[in-house]
Design a protein around this motif. Structure first.
Motif, PDB file in Angstrom:
ATOM      1  N   ASP A 146     101.103 -38.411 -20.496  1.00  0.00           N
ATOM      2  CA  ASP A 146     101.503 -39.528 -21.354  1.00  0.00           C
ATOM      3  C   ASP A 146     102.041 -40.698 -20.538  1.00  0.00           C
ATOM      4  N   ASP A 147     103.330 -41.000 -20.720  1.00  0.00           N
ATOM      5  CA  ASP A 147     103.949 -42.155 -20.072  1.00  0.00           C
ATOM      6  C   ASP A 147     104.271 -41.917 -18.599  1.00  0.00           C
ATOM      7  N   GLU A 148     104.033 -40.728 -18.104  1.00  0.00           N
ATOM      8  CA  GLU A 148     104.345 -40.405 -16.715  1.00  0.00           C
ATOM      9  C   GLU A 148     103.230 -40.810 -15.741  1.00  0.00           C
ATOM     10  N   CYS A 149     102.095 -41.229 -16.233  1.00  0.00           N
ATOM     11  CA  CYS A 149     100.956 -41.517 -15.355  1.00  0.00           C
ATOM     12  C   CYS A 149     101.323 -42.471 -14.224  1.00  0.00           C
ATOM     13  N   ARG A 150     101.992 -43.560 -14.535  1.00  0.00           N
ATOM     14  CA  ARG A 150     102.333 -44.539 -13.502  1.00  0.00           C
ATOM     15  C   ARG A 150     103.250 -43.922 -12.453  1.00  0.00           C
ATOM     16  N   SER A 151     104.277 -43.179 -12.878  1.00  0.00           N
ATOM     17  CA  SER A 151     105.212 -42.615 -11.898  1.00  0.00           C
ATOM     18  C   SER A 151     104.543 -41.518 -11.068  1.00  0.00           C
ATOM     19  N   VAL A 152     103.665 -40.715 -11.663  1.00  0.00           N
ATOM     20  CA  VAL A 152     102.949 -39.697 -10.897  1.00  0.00           C
ATOM     21  C   VAL A 152     102.028 -40.376  -9.886  1.00  0.00           C
ATOM     22  N   ALA A 153     101.288 -41.385 -10.330  1.00  0.00           N
ATOM     23  CA  ALA A 153     100.394 -42.110  -9.422  1.00  0.00           C
ATOM     24  C   ALA A 153     101.182 -42.737  -8.278  1.00  0.00           C
ATOM     25  N   ASP A 154     102.334 -43.332  -8.581  1.00  0.00           N
ATOM     26  CA  ASP A 154     103.162 -43.929  -7.535  1.00  0.00           C
ATOM     27  C   ASP A 154     103.682 -42.877  -6.565  1.00  0.00           C
ATOM     28  N   GLY A 155     104.107 -41.725  -7.076  1.00  0.00           N
ATOM     29  CA  GLY A 155     104.589 -40.654  -6.215  1.00  0.00           C
ATOM     30  C   GLY A 155     103.505 -40.138  -5.284  1.00  0.00           C
TER      31      GLY A 155
END
Length: 193
Positions: A146-155
């Motif tokens: 869900d909304d975690e895509c950006r933070s996972v991609a950044d990590g």
């Protein structure tokens, strides 16, 4: 449900924890790296068995097409590097894609030793048709984030940058100054200039 003979990710994590319980290791970091590998393998297998199979493409062939599509007319050495494959593997993949009429190989305008790759009209059409389907499957496999895509991609991007920026230095320090081990090919790594 895991396939017969395959252990679920949860079961594998429990087995690893039990086996390594007495060894002083960084469990969370181990879990991240193990799950990067497992996720990459699961996603690759899903994409090959869904959208890529319909176009008779392997993961590697698709990645090569993607790199050439995005970069325009890159040198083969850059395509191999971006695709994460050897130049020898790229040669075979490029020949197959060329035989299918999807890419063309051409000489470099100023250095006759270099080869450039570009998509044919058929290759362009294939990528315009296949990539939206590929992206739908990308969305499917990360749907639970869900909304975690950006933070996972950044990590994950930070993981890649760490290895790109400091990996070589770290690898040289690990053998305590000893000569690097032979690669699987039997050749020693080329020294950096």
């Amino acid at each position: 449900m895991p396939l017969p003979g395959h252990r679920s990710i949860t079961e594998a994590e429990k087995l690893a924890a039990a086996k390594l319980g007495g060894i002083p290791i960084r469990h969370e970091q181990m879990a991240v790296v193990a799950n990067i590998h497992r996720a990459a393998s699961a996603v690759r297998q899903h994409l090959e068995n869904s959208v890529l199979r319909g176009s008779d493409l392997t993961w590697t062939a698709f990645v090569v097409l993607w790199v050439v599509w995005i970069w325009g007319e890159p040198e083969t050495r850059h395509v191999a590097e971006e695709a994460g494959i050897s130049k020898g593997t790229l040669t075979g993949v490029a020949r197959t894609l060329e035989a299918r009429g999807l890419i063309r190989r051409g000489g470099h305008p100023t250095d006759g030793r270099l080869v450039l790759l570009s998509l044919t009209d058929e290759g362009e059409e294939l990528m315009r048709r296949v990539f939206p389907q590929f992206n739908e499957e990308e969305a499917f496999v990360v749907e639970q984030l869900d909304d975690e895509c950006r933070s996972v991609a950044d990590g994950l991007r930070r993981v890649v940058l760490k290895v790109e920026e400091h990996g070589e230095e770290r690898r040289r320090a690990l053998p305590n100054g000893a000569e690097p081990a032979l690669r699987r090919s039997g050749r020693r790594p080329k020294p950096k200039a």
